[in-house]
Design a protein around this motif. Structure first.
Motif, PDB file in Angstrom:
ATOM      1  N   GLY A 231       0.823  -1.202   0.000  1.00  0.00           N
ATOM      2  CA  GLY A 231       0.000   0.000   0.000  1.00  0.00           C
ATOM      3  C   GLY A 231       0.859   1.254   0.000  1.00  0.00           C
ATOM      4  N   ASP A 232       0.620   2.119   0.973  1.00  0.00           N
ATOM      5  CA  ASP A 232       1.352   3.388   1.029  1.00  0.00           C
ATOM      6  C   ASP A 232       2.520   3.343   2.004  1.00  0.00           C
ATOM      7  OD1 ASP A 232       0.039   3.301   3.441  1.00  0.00           O
ATOM      8  OD2 ASP A 232      -0.661   5.391   3.374  1.00  0.00           O
ATOM      9  N   ALA A 233       3.043   2.150   2.285  1.00  0.00           N
ATOM     10  CA  ALA A 233       4.135   2.033   3.255  1.00  0.00           C
ATOM     11  C   ALA A 233       5.237   1.133   2.714  1.00  0.00           C
ATOM     12  CB  ALA A 233       3.623   1.477   4.578  1.00  0.00           C
ATOM     13  N   VAL A 234       6.455   1.426   3.136  1.00  0.00           N
ATOM     14  CA  VAL A 234       7.582   0.529   2.929  1.00  0.00           C
ATOM     15  C   VAL A 234       7.612  -0.443   4.097  1.00  0.00           C
ATOM     16  CG1 VAL A 234      10.110   0.372   2.827  1.00  0.00           C
ATOM     17  CG2 VAL A 234       8.924   2.210   1.611  1.00  0.00           C
ATOM     18  N   THR A 235       7.750  -1.714   3.805  1.00  0.00           N
ATOM     19  CA  THR A 235       7.731  -2.719   4.869  1.00  0.00           C
ATOM     20  C   THR A 235       9.099  -3.335   5.147  1.00  0.00           C
ATOM     21  OG1 THR A 235       7.114  -4.422   3.251  1.00  0.00           O
ATOM     22  CG2 THR A 235       5.324  -3.322   4.449  1.00  0.00           C
ATOM     23  N   GLY A 236      10.025  -3.179   4.196  1.00  0.00           N
ATOM     24  CA  GLY A 236      11.338  -3.752   4.430  1.00  0.00           C
ATOM     25  C   GLY A 236      12.312  -3.413   3.320  1.00  0.00           C
ATOM     26  N   ILE A 237      13.581  -3.733   3.575  1.00  0.00           N
ATOM     27  CA  ILE A 237      14.658  -3.544   2.611  1.00  0.00           C
ATOM     28  C   ILE A 237      15.205  -4.917   2.254  1.00  0.00           C
ATOM     29  CG2 ILE A 237      16.894  -2.474   2.148  1.00  0.00           C
ATOM     30  CD1 ILE A 237      14.626  -0.463   2.582  1.00  0.00           C
ATOM     31  N   VAL A 238      15.315  -5.186   0.969  1.00  0.00           N
ATOM     32  CA  VAL A 238      15.882  -6.443   0.494  1.00  0.00           C
ATOM     33  C   VAL A 238      17.383  -6.235   0.287  1.00  0.00           C
ATOM     34  CG1 VAL A 238      15.836  -8.215  -1.293  1.00  0.00           C
ATOM     35  CG2 VAL A 238      13.718  -7.038  -0.639  1.00  0.00           C
ATOM     36  N   THR A 239      18.203  -7.071   0.894  1.00  0.00           N
ATOM     37  CA  THR A 239      19.653  -6.975   0.755  1.00  0.00           C
ATOM     38  C   THR A 239      20.227  -8.332   0.384  1.00  0.00           C
ATOM     39  OG1 THR A 239      20.441  -7.600   2.977  1.00  0.00           O
ATOM     40  CG2 THR A 239      19.538  -5.377   2.724  1.00  0.00           C
ATOM     41  N   ASP A 240      21.516  -8.346   0.064  1.00  0.00           N
ATOM     42  CA  ASP A 240      22.175  -9.616  -0.234  1.00  0.00           C
ATOM     43  C   ASP A 240      22.398 -10.449   1.017  1.00  0.00           C
ATOM     44  OD1 ASP A 240      24.106  -7.978   0.909  1.00  0.00           O
ATOM     45  OD2 ASP A 240      25.716  -8.663  -0.418  1.00  0.00           O
ATOM     46  N   GLY A 242      19.802 -10.707   3.364  1.00  0.00           N
ATOM     47  CA  GLY A 242      18.484 -10.931   3.937  1.00  0.00           C
ATOM     48  C   GLY A 242      17.647  -9.670   4.008  1.00  0.00           C
ATOM     49  N   ARG A 243      16.481  -9.810   4.584  1.00  0.00           N
ATOM     50  CA  ARG A 243      15.492  -8.727   4.673  1.00  0.00           C
ATOM     51  C   ARG A 243      15.703  -7.941   5.963  1.00  0.00           C
ATOM     52  NH1 ARG A 243       9.973  -8.999   6.580  1.00  0.00           N
ATOM     53  NH2 ARG A 243       8.634  -7.443   5.531  1.00  0.00           N
ATOM     54  N   VAL A 244      15.607  -6.607   5.856  1.00  0.00           N
ATOM     55  CA  VAL A 244      15.725  -5.739   7.026  1.00  0.00           C
ATOM     56  C   VAL A 244      14.420  -4.967   7.164  1.00  0.00           C
ATOM     57  CG1 VAL A 244      17.008  -3.866   8.123  1.00  0.00           C
ATOM     58  CG2 VAL A 244      18.217  -5.513   6.649  1.00  0.00           C
ATOM     59  N   THR A 245      13.793  -5.066   8.313  1.00  0.00           N
ATOM     60  CA  THR A 245      12.506  -4.412   8.526  1.00  0.00           C
ATOM     61  C   THR A 245      12.655  -3.224   9.475  1.00  0.00           C
ATOM     62  OG1 THR A 245      11.968  -5.886  10.365  1.00  0.00           O
ATOM     63  CG2 THR A 245      11.260  -6.568   8.158  1.00  0.00           C
ATOM     64  N   GLY A 246      11.659  -2.371   9.465  1.00  0.00           N
ATOM     65  CA  GLY A 246      11.654  -1.223  10.349  1.00  0.00           C
ATOM     66  C   GLY A 246      10.300  -0.542  10.317  1.00  0.00           C
ATOM     67  N   ASP A 247      10.148   0.473  11.141  1.00  0.00           N
ATOM     68  CA  ASP A 247       8.917   1.266  11.157  1.00  0.00           C
ATOM     69  C   ASP A 247       9.011   2.466  10.223  1.00  0.00           C
ATOM     70  OD1 ASP A 247       7.740  -0.316  13.311  1.00  0.00           O
ATOM     71  OD2 ASP A 247       9.263   0.626  14.577  1.00  0.00           O
ATOM     72  N   ALA A 248      10.243   2.961  10.009  1.00  0.00           N
ATOM     73  CA  ALA A 248      10.460   4.098   9.116  1.00  0.00           C
ATOM     74  C   ALA A 248      11.784   3.883   8.398  1.00  0.00           C
ATOM     75  CB  ALA A 248      10.475   5.405   9.900  1.00  0.00           C
ATOM     76  N   PHE A 249      11.908   4.526   7.220  1.00  0.00           N
ATOM     77  CA  PHE A 249      13.081   4.325   6.381  1.00  0.00           C
ATOM     78  C   PHE A 249      13.553   5.671   5.844  1.00  0.00           C
ATOM     79  CE2 PHE A 249      10.484   0.590   6.465  1.00  0.00           C
ATOM     80  CZ  PHE A 249      11.381  -0.455   6.592  1.00  0.00           C
ATOM     81  N   VAL A 250      14.870   5.826   5.761  1.00  0.00           N
ATOM     82  CA  VAL A 250      15.487   7.057   5.262  1.00  0.00           C
ATOM     83  C   VAL A 250      16.448   6.690   4.143  1.00  0.00           C
ATOM     84  CG1 VAL A 250      16.959   9.026   5.815  1.00  0.00           C
ATOM     85  CG2 VAL A 250      15.316   8.182   7.518  1.00  0.00           C
ATOM     86  N   CYS A 251      16.258   7.280   2.978  1.00  0.00           N
ATOM     87  CA  CYS A 251      17.158   7.042   1.854  1.00  0.00           C
ATOM     88  C   CYS A 251      18.165   8.189   1.783  1.00  0.00           C
ATOM     89  CB  CYS A 251      16.390   6.923   0.544  1.00  0.00           C
ATOM     90  SG  CYS A 251      17.441   6.441  -0.849  1.00  0.00           S
TER      91      CYS A 251
END
Length: 421
Positions: A231-240, A242-251
């Motif tokens: 939907g309107d949210a990021v749920t995780g980051i895919v990396t080499d 594994g997956r990294v989850t969080g409540d908020a993300f900063v690029c």
């Protein structure tokens, strides 16, 4: 709140520091083995609060054509089949008006002045050391025509209460005594007494260590592959790894933010503008700079960092190439040997290049996106070191839902009115 910061350059680390101070659980991801290893590694060393100006300015298109014809040219454009480049250049040219310049300069000075105050508070709080000097920047003009065209800059400086001094040759020597060895090279200068110098790489690594003491987790050597969304949210980051989850993300990935964000429909006009530097030991104290001198003719900054001299500049539009090109080295050598011929031996210099993440209007992108928990802190161009603390603290306030101390309404990506879907 668990916050994941993408990027461990000076902007990413500053963001992590202020997020941790705000009480968040912070994880930083970066593919490099340590913080500050890319664009923050060997930049010009300026902390240029007063010299914060957009490259897009009235008269720049004509100047750019002249620069391209110079032997030691400050601008190089490679004939690439890259639609991103031509789109970025087109947007930059649209900002080369008096109205756009005044608007963009005002934004940049606002962020830079906030960063000046924020960095001072950080020094006071932590005692962080990074070969810092607080002796101002001297913009050196070789021709009267250059000196006569500083009105646009000084008007904006006055608007925001940023002090400056217009100097004759004798005044330039008072500020940079080694200039007495090259009398006749210049006609005057513009001094910005609040500007500082410092090693961005040392600062980034030491601030990262302080952030780690506050509980920030730095995961280096991790390749970021993409976002997961719902939907309107990021749920995780895919990396080499594994997956990294969080409540908020900063690029905060600098030039690499653009391609990654595009995969989820967030389009930002950030393009890599390649810069070069030389770092060499001081050979003659009497002939070396005491702070930063900006050689206006070649757009080269010559900065004192402890017992070293850093010479940084040139703008090369060459996509993501990091090839070291000898003609760019010669431009830096030319400026150094003209202005500080006794300061150091260019043959002892370490040659480096990095990719500055530039927006077409010069202003960084700080703030929200179409995803409610994804924020940006990127696009600082040549001023990432200058604006790191200010934009990092602003970013932390926005993520935390706190009221920022400066106006941020015109800093988000929404200012470009680009379709994000």
């Amino acid at each position: 709140m668990r916050v994941v910061v993408l990027g461990s350059g000076v902007v990413g680390v500053a963001s992590a520091w202020y997020l941790a101070k705000a009480g968040h659980e912070v994880t930083v991801l970066d593919r490099q083995p340590a913080p500050g290893m890319e664009t923050s590694f060997a930049n010009a060393g300026q902390v240029s609060f007063g010299y914060s100006s957009p490259w897009a300015a009235p008269g720049i298109p004509l100047k750019a054509m002249k620069w391209l014809m110079m032997r030691n040219r400050p601008l190089v454009v490679w004939p690439l089949l890259d639609t991103r480049l031509y789109g970025w250049v087109s947007r930059m040219l649209m900002n080369c008006t008096e109205a756009a310049y005044a608007r963009n300069k005002a934004r940049m000075v606002r962020v830079a002045d906030y960063s000046r105050r924020t960095l001072a508070e950080l020094r006071e709080e932590t005692g962080i050391e990074y070969d810092a000097r607080r002796r101002g920047t001297l913009q050196l003009f070789r021709t009267q025509k250059q000196l006569d065209h500083i009105g646009d800059d000084t008007r904006v400086l006055e608007q925001f209460g940023v002090p400056y001094d217009v100097l004759d040759p004798a005044g330039c020597i008072d500020q940079e005594p080694a200039l007495r060895h090259v009398k006749g090279l210049y006609v005057g200068g513009l001094r910005l007494p609040q500007d500082e110098t410092g090693d961005a790489h040392v600062f980034t690594q030491r601030l990262a260590a302080l952030a780690a003491d506050k509980g920030v987790s730095f995961r280096q050597g991790v390749t970021i592959q993409g976002f997961e969304t719902a939907g309107d949210a990021v749920t995780g980051i895919v990396t080499d790894q594994g997956r990294v989850t969080g409540d908020a993300f900063v690029c905060a990935l600098g030039s690499f933010s653009t391609a990654l964000l595009k995969t989820i429909g967030v389009r930002i006009p950030v393009y890599p503008v390649k810069g070069y530097s030389l770092t060499l030991p001081v050979r003659d104290e009497d002939g070396a700079p005491v702070s930063t001198v900006m050689d206006e003719t070649f757009k080269v900054a010559i900065t004192r960092l402890g017992d070293r001299i850093r010479v940084g500049g040139t703008a090369e539009l060459a996509s993501f190439s990091t090839r070291l090109r000898e003609p760019r080295r010669q431009t830096l050598v030319r400026s150094l040997t003209d202005v500080f011929p006794r300061g150091g031996n260019p043959e002892e210099a370490k040659f480096w290049t990095g990719l500055r993440p530039m927006t077409p209007d010069g202003t960084p992108i700080v703030g929200a996106t179409r995803y409610r928990n994804l924020h940006l802190n990127t696009g600082h161009g040549t001023l990432g070191w200058t604006m790191a603390c200010g934009s990092g603290r602003l970013l932390a306030d926005l993520v935390s839902g706190a009221a920022p101390e400066i106006d941020h309404s015109d800093l988000a990506v929404s200012r470009y009115m680009v379709a994000t879907a």
